[in-house]
Scaffold this active site. Structure first.
Site, PDB file in Angstrom:
ATOM      1  N   CYS A 138      60.866  67.824  88.295  1.00  0.00           N
ATOM      2  CA  CYS A 138      59.137  67.048  88.124  1.00  0.00           C
ATOM      3  C   CYS A 138      58.483  68.367  88.088  1.00  0.00           C
ATOM      4  CB  CYS A 138      58.677  66.282  88.999  1.00  0.00           C
ATOM      5  SG  CYS A 138      57.062  64.886  88.308  1.00  0.00           S
ATOM      6  N   CYS A 141      55.329  67.245  89.503  1.00  0.00           N
ATOM      7  CA  CYS A 141      54.676  66.777  91.161  1.00  0.00           C
ATOM      8  C   CYS A 141      54.925  68.331  91.229  1.00  0.00           C
ATOM      9  CB  CYS A 141      56.297  66.289  90.798  1.00  0.00           C
ATOM     10  SG  CYS A 141      56.315  64.512  89.919  1.00  0.00           S
ATOM     11  N   ASP A 142      55.429  68.682  91.161  1.00  0.00           N
ATOM     12  CA  ASP A 142      56.016  70.179  91.952  1.00  0.00           C
ATOM     13  C   ASP A 142      55.180  71.071  91.917  1.00  0.00           C
ATOM     14  OD1 ASP A 142      56.891  68.350  94.170  1.00  0.00           O
ATOM     15  OD2 ASP A 142      58.810  68.212  92.917  1.00  0.00           O
TER      16      ASP A 142
HETATM   17  C1  LIG Z   1      61.900  64.891  93.524  1.00  0.00           C
HETATM   18  C2  LIG Z   1      61.115  64.084  92.491  1.00  0.00           C
HETATM   19  C3  LIG Z   1      59.586  64.265  93.391  1.00  0.00           C
HETATM   20  C4  LIG Z   1      58.433  64.417  92.447  1.00  0.00           C
HETATM   21  N1  LIG Z   1      57.430  63.839  93.240  1.00  0.00           N
HETATM   22  C5  LIG Z   1      56.200  63.487  92.549  1.00  0.00           C
HETATM   23  C6  LIG Z   1      55.092  63.295  92.920  1.00  0.00           C
HETATM   24  O1  LIG Z   1      54.981  63.918  93.722  1.00  0.00           O
HETATM   25  N2  LIG Z   1      53.830  62.562  92.661  1.00  0.00           N
HETATM   26  C7  LIG Z   1      54.340  61.637  91.687  1.00  0.00           C
HETATM   27  O2  LIG Z   1      53.457  60.808  90.997  1.00  0.00           O
HETATM   28  N3  LIG Z   1      55.482  61.391  91.213  1.00  0.00           N
HETATM   29  C8  LIG Z   1      56.550  61.870  91.428  1.00  0.00           C
HETATM   30  N4  LIG Z   1      57.975  61.929  91.723  1.00  0.00           N
HETATM   31  C9  LIG Z   1      58.004  61.052  90.169  1.00  0.00           C
HETATM   32  C10 LIG Z   1      58.848  59.170  90.626  1.00  0.00           C
HETATM   33  O3  LIG Z   1      58.784  59.268  91.735  1.00  0.00           O
HETATM   34  C11 LIG Z   1      58.248  58.391  89.393  1.00  0.00           C
HETATM   35  O4  LIG Z   1      57.436  58.167  88.848  1.00  0.00           O
HETATM   36  C12 LIG Z   1      58.327  56.919  90.276  1.00  0.00           C
HETATM   37  O5  LIG Z   1      59.101  57.386  91.068  1.00  0.00           O
HETATM   38  C13 LIG Z   1      59.239  55.940  89.366  1.00  0.00           C
HETATM   39  O6  LIG Z   1      59.030  54.844  90.654  1.00  0.00           O
HETATM   40  P1  LIG Z   1      59.810  53.334  89.053  1.00  0.00           P
HETATM   41  O7  LIG Z   1      59.705  52.464  90.694  1.00  0.00           O
HETATM   42  O8  LIG Z   1      60.059  53.058  88.229  1.00  0.00           O
HETATM   43  O9  LIG Z   1      61.517  53.581  89.979  1.00  0.00           O
HETATM   44  P2  LIG Z   1      61.838  54.528  90.969  1.00  0.00           P
HETATM   45  O10 LIG Z   1      61.335  55.519  91.934  1.00  0.00           O
HETATM   46  O11 LIG Z   1      62.922  55.244  90.151  1.00  0.00           O
HETATM   47  O12 LIG Z   1      63.043  53.700  91.750  1.00  0.00           O
HETATM   48  C14 LIG Z   1      63.757  53.230  91.382  1.00  0.00           C
HETATM   49  C15 LIG Z   1      64.509  51.490  92.079  1.00  0.00           C
HETATM   50  O13 LIG Z   1      65.377  50.836  91.720  1.00  0.00           O
HETATM   51  C16 LIG Z   1      66.884  50.070  91.968  1.00  0.00           C
HETATM   52  N5  LIG Z   1      67.837  50.517  91.242  1.00  0.00           N
HETATM   53  C17 LIG Z   1      68.140  51.008  90.512  1.00  0.00           C
HETATM   54  N6  LIG Z   1      68.620  50.287  89.381  1.00  0.00           N
HETATM   55  C18 LIG Z   1      68.926  49.187  90.283  1.00  0.00           C
HETATM   56  C19 LIG Z   1      69.679  47.671  89.885  1.00  0.00           C
HETATM   57  N7  LIG Z   1      70.942  47.833  89.592  1.00  0.00           N
HETATM   58  N8  LIG Z   1      69.571  47.274  90.855  1.00  0.00           N
HETATM   59  C20 LIG Z   1      68.596  46.663  91.469  1.00  0.00           C
HETATM   60  N9  LIG Z   1      68.111  48.321  92.568  1.00  0.00           N
HETATM   61  C21 LIG Z   1      68.405  49.481  91.053  1.00  0.00           C
HETATM   62  C22 LIG Z   1      66.306  52.252  92.214  1.00  0.00           C
HETATM   63  O14 LIG Z   1      67.416  51.680  93.850  1.00  0.00           O
HETATM   64  C23 LIG Z   1      65.193  51.948  92.865  1.00  0.00           C
HETATM   65  O15 LIG Z   1      64.933  51.639  94.242  1.00  0.00           O
HETATM   66  C24 LIG Z   1      59.268  62.637  91.226  1.00  0.00           C
HETATM   67  C25 LIG Z   1      60.252  62.421  90.975  1.00  0.00           C
HETATM   68  C26 LIG Z   1      61.190  62.882  91.962  1.00  0.00           C
HETATM   69  C27 LIG Z   1      62.637  62.360  90.937  1.00  0.00           C
END
Ligand SMILES: Cc1cc2nc3c(=O)[nH]c(=O)nc-3n(C[C@H](O)[C@H](O)[C@H](O)COP(=O)(O)OP(=O)(O)OC[C@H]3O[C@@H](n4cnc5c(N)ncnc54)[C@H](O)[C@@H]3O)c2cc1C
Length: 314
Positions: A138, A141-142
C-alpha cells in the site's frame, strides 16, 4: 446433537475498520449486533506497524493497537464479538441465513458484509520475512516512511502506475519492475509514468529476492529475456499486483464486478439483495483505506437501521 440456530437483527461479517465501525453505530442504535471476526481479527491493519493517517492519533498508533481500540469501543456499546468464519450463506431466505464455521446457523434480518480484501503477494520468502520492514502492498499507507529515499514497485496495471506516481511525489526515485515488455495499464496511466523523470521502468524484469536482514536495503532483479541479474539499492519495496476481495461465499447471491468487488447502489451500501449491505474494501477497489472503510461501515449500519425501521413497520 441439536443444530445451533440463532436469530439476530444485525449480523456483521468481518472485524476490520468497516465491521467494527458498523458495530459501534448499530450497537449505539440499540440493535444488539453480533459480529464474527473471521480468521484475521482486526483485519488487514493487524499486519502493519505504524498507522499515521487515521485521524485521532496525532502521535501515530500501531495497527494492532488501533484495531484493539475499535473492538473495545464496539463491545462497550454491547456488540457481541465472536471468533468465527462465515462459511456459507443463503440470501433467498427471510431472515437471511448465514452459516458460521459450517455448524452454527444464524438467521439475520440484516447482514453487513465487511470481509475486506487481501493484497496479492509474489509469494517469495523474503517478501514475507520483510513485510512491514520495507515491504508493503500500500503506497498511500506506507510511502511516507520512505520520503527522500529510493524505492521499487512491482506491477503493471493502473493501480501500480497510480502508486508509482504517488511514490514519485515523496521518494527520490522509483524503479518500476514490469514482467513483460508492455503494461496492462490504460494508455493515460502508462504515459503518466513514462513521462515522469523520477520513475525508471525496467521491462521484462522480475525479482526472486528482496534483500535485507532487519529491513529492506535492496532487491535482486533479473531480466527474464536475457537472464541478466543485478541488484538495486532501495529501502522500500511495493507490491502492486492486485487485490482479492474476500467475497467468494456471496457470489451466488450478490452482484459483483469481474474482480469480485461487491456492487452497491451508488450513494449507499445497499446490495442487490434487500437487507444485505456491504462496506469497506469488499466493495471498494479505489480508495482502500481504513478511514474510508470506517466511513462506509458507518453508512452500512445507518442503512441497516433504516431498513429495519421500515421492515418493522410493514
Ligand atoms: C500492510 C498494510 C498496511 C496498511 N496501512 C494502512 C494505513 O496506514 N492507513 C490506512 O488507512 N489503511 C492502511 N491499509 C489499508 C487498510 O488496512 C484497509 O483499507 C482496511 O483494513 C479495510 O478495512 P475493512 O474493514 O474493509 O477490511 P479488512 O481490514 O480487510 O478486514 C476484513 C475482515 O473480514 C474478516 N473476514 C474475511 N472473510 C470472512 C468470513 N468469511 N467470515 C468472517 N469474517 C471474515 C477478516 O478476518 C477481517 O477481520 C493497509 C493495508 C495493509 C495490507
Amino acid at each position: 446433537m441439536k443444530p445451533e440456530i440463532e436469530k439476530v437483527k444485525v449480523l456483521i461479517i468481518g472485524s476490520g475498520p468497516a465491521g467494527y465501525t458498523a458495530a459501534i453505530y448499530a450497537s449505539r442504535a440499540g440493535l444488539s449486533p453480533v459480529l464474527y471476526t473471521g480468521g484475521q481479527p482486526g483485519g488487514q491493519l493487524t499486519i502493519t506497524n505504524d498507522v499515521e493517517n487515521y485521524p485521532g492519533y496525532p502521535n501515530s498508533v500501531t495497527g494492532p493497537e488501533m484495531m484493539e481500540d475499535f473492538r473495545k469501543q464496539a463491545e462497550r456499546f454491547g456488540t457481541q464479538v465472536r471468533y468465527g468464519l462465515a462459511t456459507s450463506v443463503d440470501f433467498t431466505t427471510k431472515p437471511h441465513t448465514v452459516i458460521i464455521d459450517e455448524q452454527v446457523t444464524i438467521h439475520a434480518d440484516t447482514v453487513l458484509i465487511s470481509t475486506g480484501a487481501s493484497a496479492k503477494w509474489l509469494g517469495i520468502e523474503s517478501e514475507t520475512r520483510l513485510n512491514g520492514k520495507g515491504v508493503s502492498a500500500c503506497a498511500v499507507c506506507d510511502g511516507f516512511f520512505f520520503r527522500g529515499q529510493e524505492v521499487a514497485i512491482i506491477g503493471a496495471g493502473d493501480t501500480a502506475c497510480e502508486e508509482a506516481s504517488y511514490l514519485s511525489n515523496i521518494c527520490s526515485k522509483v524503479y518500476m519492475l514490469i514482467r513483460k515488455d508492455e503494461m496492462r495499464a490504460s494508455q493515460i496511466m502508462q504515459k503518466r509514468v513514462m513521462n515522469n523523470p523520477k520513475i525508471e521502468i525496467l521491462w521484462n524484469t522480475e525479482t526472486d529476492e528482496i534483500l535485507g536482514d532487519e529491513e529492506v536495503n535492496g532487491v535482486r532483479i533479473f531480466n527474464n529475456k536475457t537472464g541478466e541479474k543485478s541488484e538495486i539499492a532501495i529501502s522500500g519495496f511495493f507490491v502492486a499486483i492486485g487485490h482479492q476481495p474476500n467475497t467468494g461465499i456471496f457470489k451466488d447471491y450478490i452482484h459483483m464486478d469481474d474482480a469480485g468487488y461487491i456492487k452497491t447502489i451508488p450513494g449507499s451500501t445497499k446490495t442487490n439483495v434487500e437487507g444485505v449491505f456491504a462496506c469497506g474494501d469488499a466493495q471498494d477497489n479505489i480508495y482502500r483505506q481504513a478511514v474510508t472503510a470506517a466511513g462506509t461501515g458507518c453508512m452500512a449500519a445507518l442503512d441497516a437501521e433504516r431498513y429495519l425501521a421500515e421492515f418493522e413497520n410493514d
